[in-house]
Design an enzyme around this catalytic site. Structure first.
Site, PDB file in Angstrom:
ATOM      1  N   ASN A   8      22.609  21.578  71.900  1.00 49.85           N
ATOM      2  CA  ASN A   8      21.808  20.369  72.104  1.00 49.85           C
ATOM      3  C   ASN A   8      22.795  19.249  72.442  1.00 49.85           C
ATOM      4  OD1 ASN A   8      20.174  18.131  71.906  1.00 49.85           O
ATOM      5  ND2 ASN A   8      19.780  18.338  69.701  1.00 49.85           N
ATOM      6  N   LYS A  10      22.222  16.306  73.248  1.00 56.64           N
ATOM      7  CA  LYS A  10      21.753  14.960  72.847  1.00 56.64           C
ATOM      8  C   LYS A  10      22.041  13.978  73.987  1.00 56.64           C
ATOM      9  CE  LYS A  10      22.193  16.251  68.050  1.00 56.64           C
ATOM     10  NZ  LYS A  10      22.429  15.881  66.670  1.00 56.64           N
ATOM     11  N   HIS A  91      12.727  17.389  67.148  1.00 51.71           N
ATOM     12  CA  HIS A  91      14.054  17.197  66.566  1.00 51.71           C
ATOM     13  C   HIS A  91      14.004  16.032  65.569  1.00 51.71           C
ATOM     14  CE1 HIS A  91      18.280  16.228  66.128  1.00 51.71           C
ATOM     15  NE2 HIS A  91      18.512  17.483  66.489  1.00 51.71           N
ATOM     16  N   GLU A  93      15.877  13.633  65.079  1.00 47.24           N
ATOM     17  CA  GLU A  93      16.178  12.317  65.664  1.00 47.24           C
ATOM     18  C   GLU A  93      14.944  11.749  66.367  1.00 47.24           C
ATOM     19  OE1 GLU A  93      19.752  13.586  67.685  1.00 47.24           O
ATOM     20  OE2 GLU A  93      20.666  13.851  65.720  1.00 47.24           O
ATOM     21  N   GLU A 159      16.621  22.632  60.536  1.00 54.57           N
ATOM     22  CA  GLU A 159      17.793  21.761  60.502  1.00 54.57           C
ATOM     23  C   GLU A 159      17.634  20.756  59.360  1.00 54.57           C
ATOM     24  OE1 GLU A 159      19.825  21.446  64.612  1.00 54.57           O
ATOM     25  OE2 GLU A 159      18.081  20.141  64.645  1.00 54.57           O
ATOM     26  N   GLY A 165      25.146  16.344  62.014  1.00 54.48           N
ATOM     27  CA  GLY A 165      26.198  15.411  62.406  1.00 54.48           C
ATOM     28  C   GLY A 165      26.983  14.845  61.241  1.00 54.48           C
ATOM     29  N   SER A 201      25.604  20.841  61.628  1.00 56.91           N
ATOM     30  CA  SER A 201      27.054  20.994  61.475  1.00 56.91           C
ATOM     31  C   SER A 201      27.544  22.442  61.622  1.00 56.91           C
ATOM     32  CB  SER A 201      27.523  20.393  60.144  1.00 56.91           C
ATOM     33  OG  SER A 201      27.293  18.988  60.149  1.00 56.91           O
TER      34      SER A 201
HETATM   35  P1  PGA Z   1      25.120  18.894  64.710  1.00 57.55           P
HETATM   36  O1  PGA Z   1      23.654  18.654  65.331  1.00 57.55           O
HETATM   37  O2  PGA Z   1      25.501  20.311  65.057  1.00 57.55           O
HETATM   38  O3  PGA Z   1      25.986  17.865  65.387  1.00 57.55           O
HETATM   39  O4  PGA Z   1      25.003  18.699  63.250  1.00 57.55           O
HETATM   40  C1  PGA Z   1      22.677  19.657  65.292  1.00 57.55           C
HETATM   41  C2  PGA Z   1      21.398  19.167  65.909  1.00 57.55           C
HETATM   42  O5  PGA Z   1      21.035  18.001  65.676  1.00 57.55           O
HETATM   43  O6  PGA Z   1      20.695  19.898  66.646  1.00 57.55           O
END
Ligand code: PGA
Length: 238
Positions: A8, A10, A91, A93, A159, A165, A201
């Site tokens: 992803n 982003k 997601h 976010e 997730e 993150g 992560s």
């Molecule tokens: P990350 O993000 O691997 O940077 O923790 C995962 C995601 O949000 O899909």
């Protein structure tokens, strides 16, 4: 079936990164099955044209209407015509920063499936909800999939929001327990057995252990997918 390795991007990278990224994966991965990059809208066509059939191309979101007066939005049909095969929906976010509700998410999932695209449906609890994860995840699952009757193009991604993150990965025991719970919920509410990815992560140094778990159908990777080298390492660890 090969486990899914989904990146992803982003709101990162740009058009000039695509050729080198795809070349690296093509030259360094023997098994490219189910390796997918979900990229920003403006990069979908170039990514799909460059990757051709080797690496799957996905979008990170879409709107549920097919067309009309929705300034700044994009439909599943438009994504399909640009070459996307997958769309991430729900997601954390999108839920947290842009206020997406389970109801909106369920409409988006239906719209994506209607176009014959595959959905990567994200669910996850926040840190404050951690003790209550079962109720939170059940509500997200039941409400998010409320409009669906054909589940064949749905992949679930668990997730935990507190692991995205942050460098904090859920423990292997946590992942096992939560994935078993999600599997049970999907079975009892909808009588389906869907791939359930883990995300939060995931890095080259923890991916093998996570991907080895039976109930983990793959990984959804944010930060560590931005460079082809580390994304390829994760893909090789399955
Ligand atoms: P990350 O993000 O691997 O940077 O923790 C995962 C995601 O949000 O899909």
């Amino acid at each position: 079936m090969d486990k899914y390795i989904v990146g992803n991007w982003k709101m990162n990278n740009d058009l000039s990164d695509i050729e080198g990224y795809v070349d690296y994966l093509n030259n360094n991965l023997e098994n490219k099955n189910n390796v997918i990059a979900c990229v920003p809208y403006t990069m979908i066509k170039t990514f799909a044209d460059t990757a051709k059939s080797t690496i799957g191309t996905g979008a990170e979101n879409c709107y549920f209407a097919e067309k009309g007066a929705y300034t700044g939005e994009i439909s599943a049909k438009m994504l399909k015509s640009a070459g996307a095969e997958y769309v991430i929906i729900g997601h954390s976010e999108r839920r947290q920063i842009f206020g997406e509700t389970n109801e909106m998410i369920s409409k988006k999932i239906a719209a994506v499936l209607q176009e014959g695209l595959k959905v990567i449906f994200c669910i996850g609890e926040t840190l404050e909800q951690k003790d209550d994860f079962k109720a939170v995840l059940s509500k997200q699952i039941v409400e998010g999939l409320a409009e669906i009757s054909d589940f064949s193009n749905i992949i679930v991604a668990y997730e935990p929001v507190w692991a995205i993150g942050t460098g904090k990965v859920a423990t292997i025991d946590d992942i096992k327990a939560v994935h078993a719970y999600i599997k049970e919920e999907l079975s009892s509410s909808f009588n389906v057995d869907l791939p359930i990815l883990y995300g939060g992560s995931v890095k080259p140094d923890n991916s093998a252990e996570i991907l080895a778990l039976e109930d983990v159908g793959g990984v959804l990777v944010g930060g560590a997918c931005l460079k082809a080298e580390s994304f390829a390492e994760i893909a090789k660890s399955r």
